[in-house]
Every structure is written in structure tokens, then in C-alpha cells.
Design a protein around this motif. Sequence first.
Motif, PDB file in Angstrom:
ATOM      1  N   LEU A  71       0.836  -1.209   0.000  1.00 42.78           N
ATOM      2  CA  LEU A  71       0.000   0.000   0.000  1.00 42.78           C
ATOM      3  C   LEU A  71       0.868   1.256   0.000  1.00 42.78           C
ATOM      4  CD1 LEU A  71      -2.769   1.334   0.159  1.00 42.78           C
ATOM      5  CD2 LEU A  71      -2.665   1.097   2.652  1.00 42.78           C
ATOM      6  N   ALA A  72       1.906   1.264   0.838  1.00 43.25           N
ATOM      7  CA  ALA A  72       2.811   2.417   0.889  1.00 43.25           C
ATOM      8  C   ALA A  72       3.512   2.613  -0.455  1.00 43.25           C
ATOM      9  CB  ALA A  72       3.830   2.237   2.005  1.00 43.25           C
ATOM     10  N   PHE A  73       3.926   1.498  -1.074  1.00 41.74           N
ATOM     11  CA  PHE A  73       4.604   1.583  -2.367  1.00 41.74           C
ATOM     12  C   PHE A  73       3.668   2.159  -3.429  1.00 41.74           C
ATOM     13  CE2 PHE A  73       5.855  -0.117  -6.490  1.00 41.74           C
ATOM     14  CZ  PHE A  73       7.199   0.221  -6.533  1.00 41.74           C
ATOM     15  N   LEU A  74       2.406   1.744  -3.426  1.00 40.52           N
ATOM     16  CA  LEU A  74       1.446   2.250  -4.404  1.00 40.52           C
ATOM     17  C   LEU A  74       1.212   3.746  -4.234  1.00 40.52           C
ATOM     18  CD1 LEU A  74      -1.224  -0.606  -4.493  1.00 40.52           C
ATOM     19  CD2 LEU A  74       0.389   0.037  -6.301  1.00 40.52           C
ATOM     20  N   PHE A 145      10.675  -7.090  -8.308  1.00 47.37           N
ATOM     21  CA  PHE A 145      11.280  -6.265  -9.363  1.00 47.37           C
ATOM     22  C   PHE A 145      10.283  -6.033 -10.495  1.00 47.37           C
ATOM     23  CE2 PHE A 145      13.212  -6.245 -13.589  1.00 47.37           C
ATOM     24  CZ  PHE A 145      13.935  -5.064 -13.520  1.00 47.37           C
ATOM     25  N   GLY A 146       9.567  -7.091 -10.889  1.00 53.73           N
ATOM     26  CA  GLY A 146       8.600  -6.965 -11.970  1.00 53.73           C
ATOM     27  C   GLY A 146       7.508  -5.962 -11.655  1.00 53.73           C
ATOM     28  N   VAL A 147       7.041  -5.978 -10.402  1.00 51.39           N
ATOM     29  CA  VAL A 147       6.012  -5.015  -9.994  1.00 51.39           C
ATOM     30  C   VAL A 147       6.569  -3.596 -10.011  1.00 51.39           C
ATOM     31  CG1 VAL A 147       4.588  -4.249  -8.064  1.00 51.39           C
ATOM     32  CG2 VAL A 147       4.705  -6.689  -8.632  1.00 51.39           C
ATOM     33  N   GLY A 148       7.748  -3.412  -9.410  1.00 49.53           N
ATOM     34  CA  GLY A 148       8.357  -2.081  -9.373  1.00 49.53           C
ATOM     35  C   GLY A 148       8.679  -1.545 -10.753  1.00 49.53           C
ATOM     36  N   ALA A 149       9.043  -2.440 -11.663  1.00 54.81           N
ATOM     37  CA  ALA A 149       9.400  -2.011 -13.017  1.00 54.81           C
ATOM     38  C   ALA A 149       8.209  -1.428 -13.773  1.00 54.81           C
ATOM     39  CB  ALA A 149       9.993  -3.186 -13.794  1.00 54.81           C
ATOM     40  N   GLN A 150       6.994  -1.771 -13.372  1.00 54.79           N
ATOM     41  CA  GLN A 150       5.810  -1.244 -14.055  1.00 54.79           C
ATOM     42  C   GLN A 150       5.660   0.265 -13.865  1.00 54.79           C
ATOM     43  OE1 GLN A 150       4.327  -3.319 -16.195  1.00 54.79           O
ATOM     44  NE2 GLN A 150       5.972  -4.616 -15.376  1.00 54.79           N
ATOM     45  N   THR A 151       6.380   0.829 -12.887  1.00 58.22           N
ATOM     46  CA  THR A 151       6.342   2.286 -12.698  1.00 58.22           C
ATOM     47  C   THR A 151       7.171   3.000 -13.756  1.00 58.22           C
ATOM     48  OG1 THR A 151       8.287   2.296 -11.226  1.00 58.22           O
ATOM     49  CG2 THR A 151       6.116   1.950 -10.211  1.00 58.22           C
ATOM     50  N   GLY A 152       8.056   2.263 -14.434  1.00 59.14           N
ATOM     51  CA  GLY A 152       8.958   2.875 -15.405  1.00 59.14           C
ATOM     52  C   GLY A 152      10.168   3.513 -14.765  1.00 59.14           C
ATOM     53  N   SER A 153      10.327   3.362 -13.454  1.00 62.02           N
ATOM     54  CA  SER A 153      11.436   3.970 -12.727  1.00 62.02           C
ATOM     55  C   SER A 153      12.362   2.889 -12.173  1.00 62.02           C
ATOM     56  CB  SER A 153      10.909   4.829 -11.566  1.00 62.02           C
ATOM     57  OG  SER A 153      11.944   5.177 -10.673  1.00 62.02           O
ATOM     58  N   LEU A 154      13.643   2.974 -12.506  1.00 55.56           N
ATOM     59  CA  LEU A 154      14.626   2.033 -11.966  1.00 55.56           C
ATOM     60  C   LEU A 154      14.749   2.172 -10.453  1.00 55.56           C
ATOM     61  CD1 LEU A 154      17.537   2.067 -14.577  1.00 55.56           C
ATOM     62  CD2 LEU A 154      16.218   0.071 -13.825  1.00 55.56           C
ATOM     63  N   VAL A 231       0.334  -4.487 -13.612  1.00 51.22           N
ATOM     64  CA  VAL A 231       0.430  -3.921 -14.963  1.00 51.22           C
ATOM     65  C   VAL A 231      -0.704  -2.921 -15.210  1.00 51.22           C
ATOM     66  CG1 VAL A 231       0.487  -4.438 -17.436  1.00 51.22           C
ATOM     67  CG2 VAL A 231       1.622  -5.970 -15.810  1.00 51.22           C
ATOM     68  N   PRO A 232      -1.977  -3.297 -15.081  1.00 54.21           N
ATOM     69  CA  PRO A 232      -3.037  -2.297 -15.311  1.00 54.21           C
ATOM     70  C   PRO A 232      -3.094  -1.220 -14.224  1.00 54.21           C
ATOM     71  CG  PRO A 232      -3.994  -4.360 -14.550  1.00 54.21           C
ATOM     72  CD  PRO A 232      -2.563  -4.639 -14.848  1.00 54.21           C
ATOM     73  N   VAL A 233      -2.736  -1.566 -12.993  1.00 62.95           N
ATOM     74  CA  VAL A 233      -2.791  -0.575 -11.910  1.00 62.95           C
ATOM     75  C   VAL A 233      -1.791   0.549 -12.171  1.00 62.95           C
ATOM     76  CG1 VAL A 233      -2.254  -0.166  -9.482  1.00 62.95           C
ATOM     77  CG2 VAL A 233      -3.690  -2.094 -10.133  1.00 62.95           C
ATOM     78  N   ALA A 235      -0.439   1.363 -15.031  1.00 64.44           N
ATOM     79  CA  ALA A 235      -0.852   2.083 -16.244  1.00 64.44           C
ATOM     80  C   ALA A 235      -1.966   3.070 -15.915  1.00 64.44           C
ATOM     81  CB  ALA A 235      -1.316   1.092 -17.304  1.00 64.44           C
ATOM     82  N   GLY A 236      -2.896   2.684 -15.063  1.00 66.43           N
ATOM     83  CA  GLY A 236      -3.970   3.591 -14.651  1.00 66.43           C
ATOM     84  C   GLY A 236      -3.444   4.776 -13.868  1.00 66.43           C
ATOM     85  N   LEU A 237      -2.470   4.545 -12.997  1.00 68.16           N
ATOM     86  CA  LEU A 237      -1.874   5.654 -12.246  1.00 68.16           C
ATOM     87  C   LEU A 237      -1.151   6.623 -13.178  1.00 68.16           C
ATOM     88  CD1 LEU A 237      -0.447   3.793  -9.091  1.00 68.16           C
ATOM     89  CD2 LEU A 237      -2.469   5.273  -9.225  1.00 68.16           C
ATOM     90  N   ALA A 238      -0.487   6.088 -14.197  1.00 64.43           N
ATOM     91  CA  ALA A 238       0.202   6.959 -15.163  1.00 64.43           C
ATOM     92  C   ALA A 238      -0.790   7.844 -15.908  1.00 64.43           C
ATOM     93  CB  ALA A 238       1.005   6.097 -16.142  1.00 64.43           C
ATOM     94  N   ARG A 239      -1.926   7.280 -16.311  1.00 59.50           N
ATOM     95  CA  ARG A 239      -2.945   8.078 -16.993  1.00 59.50           C
ATOM     96  C   ARG A 239      -3.543   9.123 -16.051  1.00 59.50           C
ATOM     97  NH1 ARG A 239      -4.199   3.031 -19.396  1.00 59.50           N
ATOM     98  NH2 ARG A 239      -5.810   2.618 -17.816  1.00 59.50           N
ATOM     99  N   ALA A 240      -3.711   8.755 -14.782  1.00 59.74           N
ATOM    100  CA  ALA A 240      -4.262   9.703 -13.804  1.00 59.74           C
ATOM    101  C   ALA A 240      -3.322  10.881 -13.601  1.00 59.74           C
ATOM    102  CB  ALA A 240      -4.521   8.985 -12.483  1.00 59.74           C
ATOM    103  N   ARG A 241      -2.021  10.627 -13.609  1.00 58.45           N
ATOM    104  CA  ARG A 241      -1.058  11.737 -13.479  1.00 58.45           C
ATOM    105  C   ARG A 241      -1.077  12.598 -14.737  1.00 58.45           C
ATOM    106  NH1 ARG A 241       2.268   7.640 -11.547  1.00 58.45           N
ATOM    107  NH2 ARG A 241       3.360   7.602 -13.558  1.00 58.45           N
ATOM    108  N   ALA A 242      -1.155  11.926 -15.892  1.00 55.71           N
ATOM    109  CA  ALA A 242      -1.132  12.676 -17.155  1.00 55.71           C
ATOM    110  C   ALA A 242      -2.336  13.594 -17.298  1.00 55.71           C
ATOM    111  CB  ALA A 242      -1.074  11.699 -18.323  1.00 55.71           C
TER     112      ALA A 242
END
Length: 253
Positions: A71-74, A145-154, A231-233, A235-242
Motif C-alpha cells: 500500500l505504501a509503495f502504491l 522487481f517486476g512489480v516495481g518495473a511497471q512504474t517505469g522507474s529504476l 500492470v493495469p494498476v 498504467a492507470g496511475l500513469a494516466r491519472a497523473r497525465a
Amino acid sequence: MYPSDLRPSPHSETLAARSAHGEPGPRGQDPRSTALSIVRSEPEAATAPPDPRDLRRVQRVRKAVLAVAILAFLLVAAVTRPLLNEGALTGLLPGIGVLALFTAIIGRAWCSLYIGGRKTREIVATGPYSISRNPLYVFSFLAAFGVGAQTGSLVLAAAAVGLAVVILGATIRREEAWLSSAFGEAYGAYSARTPRFWPRWSAWRDDTLLEIRPARFVTTLLDGAFMLMAVPVMAGLARARATGIVPTWLVLP
């Protein structure tokens, strides 16, 4: 496999039989003193095995702490924009992350075929457990790692792995202490020849037959598949920021 000190040795049984029939013990010892020494030594030698419920409590605590950490990471990921959010490399890290997630799901299911409910009854030392003591957790690190990578940030991908190592590492230490108490020297020998994480491929050994528990296998598979929700979560956060629905407070590589 159970601790050897819970089973009386044939030698002690012979001594008890001799004492019961009035036969002399070793070196002409009085049978009554022999029987008395056996009665006194048995409670000291035999110790009650650790309660398997202790291990289940460790797992419940681990799941609770992991839920809070996710939850904190999200929340952090929601307000963080990756530095490279445009161009050909935009989807590279998330794509690698998806590959890592699928590998982790398959790997965790593979491990469950061997461990499925046997941890509290015996030392599992074949298949993936012959080359690593904690292969299930190794695949969990890969999933993080796979979950964190979905943010696009190393940085966030590394942070996700770090959180997993800290939380699961504490669980592993408590599990190993329980196993050492339950199986004694047998677990000590297994630990000495098998790395905690990084596999030693030369130590591979396998079973010719496996007793599979379908319910546990399916549960592990579903738990792993749930991680694909990242993956969809993300992507949804990225659209919400955009669109400005969610503010951007951090920009990280």
C-alpha cells in the motif's frame, strides 16, 4: 523427516529390557540403577518438537507487513513520474518487468510442487530446494522487481526489491530458526551444503516421483497471477497523473 532425538535407540531399548528382567547392565552394573538412569535421562533427551502453528503465525505476520508495504509503495508510485516517460525506451523497463513477473509466477508454482505443505514435516532437499534453501522467496524477489518495473522507474524497481528483501528476509530468519529447532543436525547439514539464495547448480538432485497437492499448487499459482494486476494498476496511475487527477510530486530515473 523428524528430529532423531524423538526416537529411542535400539541400545536404550535393550537396556530397558535387561533391567525389567533383572539382568545386569553394562559392566555388571546393578539393574535397578541402570533402569533409574534410563528413566532420568529420557525426559532430558527427548524434547517436544516445535509447534507448526508457530510457523503459520510467522507467515500471517509476513502477509500483514507485506500488505502495508504494498500500500505504501502504491501511494509513492502514484505521485511519481519516471524521468524517461517519452520515446522508444518508455516501455522497455515495464516490458522487462512483465517478463520477470511471468518467470516468477512459473517459478513459484514449480517450487510449490516440491514444498506443498511438507515444510513442517520433513526437510525438502530435492528439485529447486537442492540448489537453494529458499527458491520460492528468490522468485518472490524477482516478482517484486517486476512489480516495481511497471512504474517505469529504476529507482522504484530497486526500492520494491529492497522492501521484499527486508520483509521476507526477516521471515526467512525466523523460519530457519524454527526448522533448525525442529530438525536439528539434519537441517544444519542441509544448510551447510545448500546456499540460502543464489543457486548452486552443481548440487542439483531430484525425485523420481512427487506427491502433488493440487490445492496448494493452484493457490500458489493464483497468488502469483494476482501480481500481474500491477500492470493495469500502474498504467492507470500513469494516466491519472497525465490528466492531472493525481498530482506529480516526484520525478525519478
